[in-house]
Motif scaffolding. Structure first.
Motif, PDB file in Angstrom:
ATOM      1  N   ASP A 141      -7.652  19.745  -2.685  1.00 32.66           N
ATOM      2  CA  ASP A 141      -6.884  19.687  -1.273  1.00 32.66           C
ATOM      3  C   ASP A 141      -8.113  18.736  -0.436  1.00 32.66           C
ATOM      4  O   ASP A 141      -9.062  18.972  -0.663  1.00 32.66           O
ATOM      5  CB  ASP A 141      -6.680  20.834  -0.566  1.00 32.66           C
ATOM      6  CG  ASP A 141      -6.205  20.692   0.719  1.00 32.66           C
ATOM      7  OD1 ASP A 141      -5.077  20.705   0.940  1.00 32.66           O
ATOM      8  OD2 ASP A 141      -7.164  20.793   1.826  1.00 32.66           O
ATOM      9  N   ASN A 170      11.341  21.649  -4.669  1.00 33.43           N
ATOM     10  CA  ASN A 170      10.472  21.143  -5.393  1.00 33.43           C
ATOM     11  C   ASN A 170      10.902  19.643  -6.035  1.00 33.43           C
ATOM     12  O   ASN A 170      10.281  18.793  -5.908  1.00 33.43           O
ATOM     13  CB  ASN A 170      10.039  22.020  -6.541  1.00 33.43           C
ATOM     14  CG  ASN A 170       9.069  23.298  -5.814  1.00 33.43           C
ATOM     15  OD1 ASN A 170       8.155  22.827  -5.092  1.00 33.43           O
ATOM     16  ND2 ASN A 170       9.336  24.345  -6.250  1.00 33.43           N
ATOM     17  N   ILE A 192       0.911  25.397   0.179  1.00 37.61           N
ATOM     18  CA  ILE A 192      -0.176  25.342  -0.968  1.00 37.61           C
ATOM     19  C   ILE A 192       0.696  25.688  -2.268  1.00 37.61           C
ATOM     20  O   ILE A 192       0.251  24.942  -3.311  1.00 37.61           O
ATOM     21  CB  ILE A 192      -1.377  26.065  -0.386  1.00 37.61           C
ATOM     22  CG1 ILE A 192      -2.215  25.338   0.468  1.00 37.61           C
ATOM     23  CG2 ILE A 192      -2.101  26.030  -1.676  1.00 37.61           C
ATOM     24  CD1 ILE A 192      -3.280  25.955   0.965  1.00 37.61           C
ATOM     25  N   THR A 195       2.465  23.236  -4.389  1.00 37.37           N
ATOM     26  CA  THR A 195       1.851  22.016  -4.729  1.00 37.37           C
ATOM     27  C   THR A 195       1.728  22.067  -6.320  1.00 37.37           C
ATOM     28  O   THR A 195       1.728  20.763  -6.765  1.00 37.37           O
ATOM     29  CB  THR A 195       0.462  21.836  -3.806  1.00 37.37           C
ATOM     30  OG1 THR A 195       0.758  22.018  -2.397  1.00 37.37           O
ATOM     31  CG2 THR A 195       0.006  20.567  -4.138  1.00 37.37           C
ATOM     32  N   GLN A 198       4.561  20.595  -7.763  1.00 35.19           N
ATOM     33  CA  GLN A 198       5.172  19.495  -7.640  1.00 35.19           C
ATOM     34  C   GLN A 198       4.327  18.189  -8.222  1.00 35.19           C
ATOM     35  O   GLN A 198       4.572  17.413  -8.854  1.00 35.19           O
ATOM     36  CB  GLN A 198       4.977  19.132  -6.244  1.00 35.19           C
ATOM     37  CG  GLN A 198       6.066  20.045  -5.501  1.00 35.19           C
ATOM     38  CD  GLN A 198       5.692  20.055  -3.765  1.00 35.19           C
ATOM     39  OE1 GLN A 198       5.037  19.511  -3.266  1.00 35.19           O
ATOM     40  NE2 GLN A 198       6.617  21.136  -3.220  1.00 35.19           N
ATOM     41  N   ILE A 199       2.859  18.750  -8.449  1.00 31.25           N
ATOM     42  CA  ILE A 199       2.020  17.963  -9.348  1.00 31.25           C
ATOM     43  C   ILE A 199       2.595  17.832 -10.630  1.00 31.25           C
ATOM     44  O   ILE A 199       2.455  16.824 -11.531  1.00 31.25           O
ATOM     45  CB  ILE A 199       0.412  18.380  -9.134  1.00 31.25           C
ATOM     46  CG1 ILE A 199       0.020  18.026  -7.697  1.00 31.25           C
ATOM     47  CG2 ILE A 199      -0.538  17.437 -10.256  1.00 31.25           C
ATOM     48  CD1 ILE A 199      -1.318  18.901  -7.635  1.00 31.25           C
ATOM     49  N   TYR A 212      -3.310  15.483  -1.434  1.00 29.67           N
ATOM     50  CA  TYR A 212      -2.341  16.394  -0.600  1.00 29.67           C
ATOM     51  C   TYR A 212      -3.522  16.946   0.374  1.00 29.67           C
ATOM     52  O   TYR A 212      -4.731  17.040   0.192  1.00 29.67           O
ATOM     53  CB  TYR A 212      -1.743  17.604  -1.372  1.00 29.67           C
ATOM     54  CG  TYR A 212      -0.772  17.323  -2.185  1.00 29.67           C
ATOM     55  CD1 TYR A 212       0.618  17.499  -1.886  1.00 29.67           C
ATOM     56  CD2 TYR A 212      -0.831  16.817  -3.475  1.00 29.67           C
ATOM     57  CE1 TYR A 212       1.335  17.224  -2.244  1.00 29.67           C
ATOM     58  CE2 TYR A 212       0.289  16.558  -4.288  1.00 29.67           C
ATOM     59  CZ  TYR A 212       1.520  16.663  -3.847  1.00 29.67           C
ATOM     60  OH  TYR A 212       2.453  16.494  -4.619  1.00 29.67           O
ATOM     61  N   HIS A 214      -3.582  20.183   3.401  1.00 33.97           N
ATOM     62  CA  HIS A 214      -2.699  21.192   3.895  1.00 33.97           C
ATOM     63  C   HIS A 214      -3.649  21.642   5.313  1.00 33.97           C
ATOM     64  O   HIS A 214      -4.732  22.048   5.287  1.00 33.97           O
ATOM     65  CB  HIS A 214      -2.729  22.334   2.960  1.00 33.97           C
ATOM     66  CG  HIS A 214      -1.576  21.982   1.678  1.00 33.97           C
ATOM     67  ND1 HIS A 214      -2.253  21.496   0.485  1.00 33.97           N
ATOM     68  CD2 HIS A 214      -0.467  22.154   1.870  1.00 33.97           C
ATOM     69  CE1 HIS A 214      -1.248  21.310   0.000  1.00 33.97           C
ATOM     70  NE2 HIS A 214      -0.148  21.641   0.430  1.00 33.97           N
TER      71      HIS A 214
END
Length: 295
Positions: A141, A170, A192, A195, A198-199, A212, A214
């Motif tokens: 992050d 997502n 968070i 994430t 999503q990656i 990203y 946050h």
């Protein structure tokens, strides 16, 4: 080129927490001489409020947050989401699942792949799950550094289309970010946890993951997240300056009195010029205290 975005769901008007996300993403984009896109994430009609999409856009205008390009609506992109799901179903990367939330909870709270090899059809209402072949156990992050994700969550075959036929957040958000060329996502710390998934989707789609950042999460006096579900009050469109200044203080700006006395476009321009990620509070949660300073 830097491309950022603000992607609210139209479940109600923007509140103070939404304003923090909008400002943080806007300042980060403009401080990097980039574009700031707006996307309305209207893929969950039962939770949406009639007229909220238009109200959100009018609120952004009232706060002098001007977006680049056309506003994108997820409700107009269902065919793209379904196209990707169909391709994964055909390849065996995705499959139908009839497990209930109750059954998953009873098995420990994580989905254990019960339907993965059953080759179920979609003749009865089923969720669609993605075989997790690219689990992500940690990511960087831009503010908080290396964040870890529990192994059971990272390895879970997660839902990409719900049993009720609605597309999962997502999947939609990643396909849209890829399609719009987004290079960094700036959003609240409440996001968070997804994430990592999503990656994983970026990797499974053969795309390079993006960055990203946050932002600290605004809480109410009871320690609950400011959200539409928790009945957070809407920010004032007719008198935006107090909430704007309070949100900028929340984001770590040290505002001089002469800046506070400026008009909205002057305050926003100053924010772009002075924005730094290092100024953000180190915590991911903050209870805002609205001050009575003269405006």
């Amino acid at each position: 080129m830097y491309i950022g975005r603000f992607a609210p769901s139209p479940s109600g008007p923007l509140h103070f927490g939404s304003l923090i996300a909008a400002l943080g993403s806007y300042f980060q984009a403009k401080a990097n001489q980039g574009q700031w896109l707006v996307r309305i994430e209207d893929i969950d009609p039962p939770r949406e409020m009639p007229g909220a999409s238009e109200l959100i856009l009018r609120t952004l205008e009232a706060y002098q947050l001007e977006w680049d390009g056309e506003v994108v609506y997820q409700s107009q992109r269902h065919h793209l989401y379904q196209q990707q799901i169909d391709a994964w179903i055909s390849s065996g990367q995705a499959y139908y699942c009839q497990c209930t939330r109750k059954a998953i909870k009873e098995s420990g709270g994580y989905y254990l792949g019960t339907c993965r090899d059953k080759q179920l059809s979609n003749d009865t209402p089923s969720a669609t799950r993605l075989r997790m072949t690219q689990p992500v156990y940690e990511f960087i992050d831009q503010k908080h550094g290396r964040l870890t994700i529990p192994h059971p969550l990272a390895e879970e075959d997660f839902i990409i289309k719900r049993r009720d036929g609605l597309f999962a957040y997502n999947l939609a958000v990643v396909l849209d970010d890829i399609d719009q060329g987004v290079t960094e996502v700036v959003r609240g710390a409440d996001l968070i946890e997804p994430t990592g998934r999503q990656i994983s989707l970026y990797k499974m789609l053969g795309q390079s993951p993006i960055h990203y950042l946050h932002l600290p999460l605004a809480l109410d006096e009871n320690g609950q997240k400011l959200s539409k579900q928790n009945h957070a009050p809407a920010i004032d469109n007719s008198n935006p300056k107090p909430a704007l200044l309070e949100a900028m203080h929340f984001l770590g700006f040290q505002l001089d009195p002469h800046i506070e006395q400026g008009n909205l476009d002057e305050i926003i321009a100053w924010g772009v010029e002075n924005w730094q990620i290092c100024q953000l509070p180190n915590t991911t949660e903050i209870t805002p205290r609205f001050s009575n300073r003269p405006r």
